[in-house]
Design a protein around this motif. Structure first.
Motif, mmCIF file in Angstrom:
data_model
loop_
_atom_site.group_PDB
_atom_site.id
_atom_site.type_symbol
_atom_site.label_atom_id
_atom_site.label_comp_id
_atom_site.label_asym_id
_atom_site.label_seq_id
_atom_site.Cartn_x
_atom_site.Cartn_y
_atom_site.Cartn_z
ATOM 1 N N ILE A 1 6.195 -17.475 7.207
ATOM 2 C CA ILE A 1 5.698 -17.471 5.638
ATOM 3 C C ILE A 1 6.600 -18.465 4.745
ATOM 4 O O ILE A 1 6.026 -19.183 3.982
ATOM 5 N N PRO A 2 7.686 -17.870 4.515
ATOM 6 C CA PRO A 2 8.711 -18.770 3.634
ATOM 7 C C PRO A 2 8.777 -20.180 4.303
ATOM 8 O O PRO A 2 8.846 -20.934 3.313
ATOM 9 N N GLY A 3 8.773 -20.783 5.397
ATOM 10 C CA GLY A 3 8.565 -21.918 5.770
ATOM 11 C C GLY A 3 7.437 -22.624 5.303
ATOM 12 O O GLY A 3 7.357 -23.930 4.596
ATOM 13 N N ASN B 1 -1.728 -18.588 -7.138
ATOM 14 C CA ASN B 1 -2.306 -17.510 -6.740
ATOM 15 C C ASN B 1 -1.987 -17.512 -5.030
ATOM 16 O O ASN B 1 -1.993 -16.301 -4.251
ATOM 17 N N THR B 2 -1.668 -18.318 -4.460
ATOM 18 C CA THR B 2 -1.171 -18.644 -2.947
ATOM 19 C C THR B 2 0.008 -17.930 -2.773
ATOM 20 O O THR B 2 0.461 -16.933 -1.673
ATOM 21 N N LYS B 3 1.039 -17.989 -3.831
ATOM 22 C CA LYS B 3 2.352 -17.444 -3.762
ATOM 23 C C LYS B 3 2.106 -15.934 -3.901
ATOM 24 O O LYS B 3 2.801 -15.110 -3.220
ATOM 25 N N TYR B 4 1.537 -15.509 -4.874
ATOM 26 C CA TYR B 4 1.142 -13.970 -5.061
ATOM 27 C C TYR B 4 0.268 -13.441 -3.946
ATOM 28 O O TYR B 4 0.965 -12.373 -3.584
ATOM 29 N N LEU B 5 -0.265 -14.255 -3.152
ATOM 30 C CA LEU B 5 -0.907 -13.481 -2.008
ATOM 31 C C LEU B 5 0.056 -13.551 -0.729
ATOM 32 O O LEU B 5 0.006 -12.541 -0.113
ATOM 33 N N ALA B 6 1.000 -14.585 -0.577
ATOM 34 C CA ALA B 6 2.197 -14.476 0.229
ATOM 35 C C ALA B 6 3.024 -13.291 0.019
ATOM 36 O O ALA B 6 3.455 -12.580 0.763
ATOM 37 N N ARG B 7 3.239 -12.969 -1.243
ATOM 38 C CA ARG B 7 4.035 -11.931 -1.818
ATOM 39 C C ARG B 7 3.576 -10.600 -1.554
ATOM 40 O O ARG B 7 3.875 -9.595 -0.854
ATOM 41 N N VAL C 1 1.280 -10.081 1.138
ATOM 42 C CA VAL C 1 1.195 -9.928 2.591
ATOM 43 C C VAL C 1 2.593 -9.552 3.115
ATOM 44 O O VAL C 1 2.662 -8.836 3.886
ATOM 45 N N ARG C 2 3.626 -10.266 2.467
ATOM 46 C CA ARG C 2 4.946 -9.591 2.745
ATOM 47 C C ARG C 2 5.215 -8.170 2.453
ATOM 48 O O ARG C 2 5.681 -7.370 3.349
ATOM 49 N N LEU C 3 4.682 -7.727 1.287
ATOM 50 C CA LEU C 3 5.049 -6.304 0.955
ATOM 51 C C LEU C 3 3.971 -5.355 1.805
ATOM 52 O O LEU C 3 4.607 -4.310 2.243
ATOM 53 N N ILE C 4 2.811 -5.751 2.214
ATOM 54 C CA ILE C 4 2.115 -4.862 3.050
ATOM 55 C C ILE C 4 2.641 -4.735 4.387
ATOM 56 O O ILE C 4 2.744 -3.652 5.087
ATOM 57 N N THR C 5 3.356 -5.896 5.068
ATOM 58 C CA THR C 5 3.874 -6.057 6.253
ATOM 59 C C THR C 5 5.096 -5.062 6.139
ATOM 60 O O THR C 5 5.391 -4.358 7.205
ATOM 61 N N GLU C 6 5.918 -5.383 5.129
ATOM 62 C CA GLU C 6 7.279 -4.310 5.194
ATOM 63 C C GLU C 6 6.656 -2.798 4.936
ATOM 64 O O GLU C 6 7.508 -1.985 5.660
#
Length: 137
Positions: free
Chosen positions: A4-6, A49-55, A57-62
């Protein structure tokens, strides 16, 4: 989820290049300024919106990895509200923003991510073909 960061890195670069092209249109073709400003505003909303969604996803994964319960948030409602606010901006100021350009560019980031994902996967395939050792089939 380490890719995701890439993807976000390349999305940021792609978005900034798109904005630079739009600003060149603003500078060189004054008749197309509302269209270029609409494209910039719509792609900016799409990018945020895409940056917020990626964030999210990262928080839910963690949280899932740590065994925590899912945290509630606004999610889609917040992203939809930002998009609607951008369209209202275009309706309120039609001399500055072309509404159709703005509405059309609200999907800039998802389509850019499809292309970026395809390019990065092809790049990974080419690099993995040069590796030594067994191939996992």
């Amino acid at each position: 989820m380490t890719e995701i960061p890439g993807y976000i890195y390349w999305l940021t670069r792609t978005t900034f290049i798109f904005w630079a092209i739009c600003l060149l249109v603003v500078a060189l073709l004054p008749d197309y300024r509302p269209i270029a400003f609409g494209l910039i505003a719509g792609s900016a909303v799409s990018y945020v919106n895409t940056k917020y969604l990626a964030r999210k996803v990262r928080l839910i994964t963690e949280a899932a990895a740590n065994g925590e319960k899912k945290k509630r948030g606004l999610g889609f409602s917040q992203r939809a509200a930002v998009s609607v606010a951008a369209v209202i901006l275009a309706v309120k100021f039609p001399q500055w923003f072309e509404m159709y350009a703005l509405a059309g560019s609200l999907v800039f980031a998802p389509f850019a991510l499809i292309v970026i994902g395809f390019v990065l996967s092809r790049h990974t395939e080419r690099n993995s073909a040069n590796e030594r050792g067994e191939k996992n089939a």
